[in-house]
Scaffold this motif. Structure first.
Motif, PDB file in Angstrom:
ATOM      1  N   PRO A   1      52.606  29.274  22.291  1.00  0.00           N
ATOM      2  CA  PRO A   1      53.309  30.875  22.766  1.00  0.00           C
ATOM      3  C   PRO A   1      52.944  32.146  22.087  1.00  0.00           C
ATOM      4  O   PRO A   1      53.421  33.332  23.185  1.00  0.00           O
ATOM      5  CB  PRO A   1      54.778  30.473  21.504  1.00  0.00           C
ATOM      6  CG  PRO A   1      54.801  29.072  20.948  1.00  0.00           C
ATOM      7  CD  PRO A   1      52.806  28.550  20.427  1.00  0.00           C
TER       8      PRO A   1
ATOM      9  N   THR B   1      66.821  24.201  27.314  1.00  0.00           N
ATOM     10  CA  THR B   1      66.075  24.718  26.764  1.00  0.00           C
ATOM     11  C   THR B   1      64.426  24.602  27.775  1.00  0.00           C
ATOM     12  O   THR B   1      64.229  24.321  29.013  1.00  0.00           O
ATOM     13  CB  THR B   1      65.344  23.600  25.787  1.00  0.00           C
ATOM     14  OG1 THR B   1      64.936  22.492  26.634  1.00  0.00           O
ATOM     15  CG2 THR B   1      66.366  23.446  24.818  1.00  0.00           C
ATOM     16  N   GLN B   2      63.809  25.318  27.442  1.00  0.00           N
ATOM     17  CA  GLN B   2      62.134  25.764  28.217  1.00  0.00           C
ATOM     18  C   GLN B   2      60.762  25.154  27.133  1.00  0.00           C
ATOM     19  O   GLN B   2      61.212  25.082  26.005  1.00  0.00           O
ATOM     20  CB  GLN B   2      62.403  27.141  28.486  1.00  0.00           C
ATOM     21  CG  GLN B   2      63.205  27.933  29.213  1.00  0.00           C
ATOM     22  CD  GLN B   2      63.568  27.295  30.129  1.00  0.00           C
ATOM     23  OE1 GLN B   2      62.274  27.032  31.236  1.00  0.00           O
ATOM     24  NE2 GLN B   2      64.276  27.213  30.847  1.00  0.00           N
TER      25      GLN B   2
ATOM     26  N   THR C   1      57.621  25.407  25.598  1.00  0.00           N
ATOM     27  CA  THR C   1      57.211  26.549  25.038  1.00  0.00           C
ATOM     28  C   THR C   1      55.701  26.636  24.683  1.00  0.00           C
ATOM     29  O   THR C   1      55.337  28.313  24.506  1.00  0.00           O
ATOM     30  CB  THR C   1      57.600  27.006  23.624  1.00  0.00           C
ATOM     31  OG1 THR C   1      57.334  25.811  22.922  1.00  0.00           O
ATOM     32  CG2 THR C   1      59.679  27.475  23.149  1.00  0.00           C
ATOM     33  N   THR C   2      54.692  25.977  25.022  1.00  0.00           N
ATOM     34  CA  THR C   2      53.833  25.623  25.074  1.00  0.00           C
ATOM     35  C   THR C   2      52.615  25.685  26.020  1.00  0.00           C
ATOM     36  O   THR C   2      53.592  24.930  26.833  1.00  0.00           O
ATOM     37  CB  THR C   2      52.690  25.327  23.988  1.00  0.00           C
ATOM     38  OG1 THR C   2      53.409  24.089  23.940  1.00  0.00           O
ATOM     39  CG2 THR C   2      53.658  25.293  22.238  1.00  0.00           C
TER      40      THR C   2
END
Length: 127
Positions: free
Chosen positions: A85, A27-28, A30-31
């Motif tokens: 995001p 996963t990455q 997102t914030t």
């Protein structure tokens, strides 16, 4: 770390499902705050490779040596600006607590994050 071990970042999740998935590239972040938490966890589990990969290419050091005698014991997010995001930059002020040679200490920083190739990366202290 064991699959069900609590994540060092302080969120109510297992390491494997939280920062571990970011460290492994499943996963990455997102914030900017999630990237900050994942980087703190990388210090806690001594993942220098992830720390370097999540550092802005123009400010990243060639190598990173992590101290063996430091045990990271907790992370407090003190403030965050932008970094959602929907942003391309943001800051996260944090306090990271540790034990060094059995003595407690902390590191406080207001960090600057930005997007590089679409991914959040650490740029350095906000200035």
């Amino acid at each position: 770390m064991a699959k069900r071990t609590p994540c060092p970042c302080g969120l109510d999740a297992a390491y494997a499902d939280c920062c571990g998935s970011i460290h492994e590239g499943r996963t990455q972040a997102t914030t900017a705050e999630r990237l900050m938490r994942s980087r703190y966890s990388a210090f806690a589990v001594r993942d220098a490779g992830y720390l370097l990969r999540s550092w802005r290419s123009t400010t990243r050091p060639r190598e990173l040596h992590l101290e063996d005698d430091i045990e990271w014991t907790g992370l407090e997010i003190l403030n965050a600006t932008d970094g959602t995001p929907f942003h391309t930059e943001g800051t996260v002020e944090f306090r990271a607590n540790y034990l060094a040679a059995g003595e407690p200490g902390d590191q406080t920083e207001n960090s600057h994050f930005l997007r590089e190739n679409g991914l959040w990366v650490y740029d350095g202290p906000a200035g």
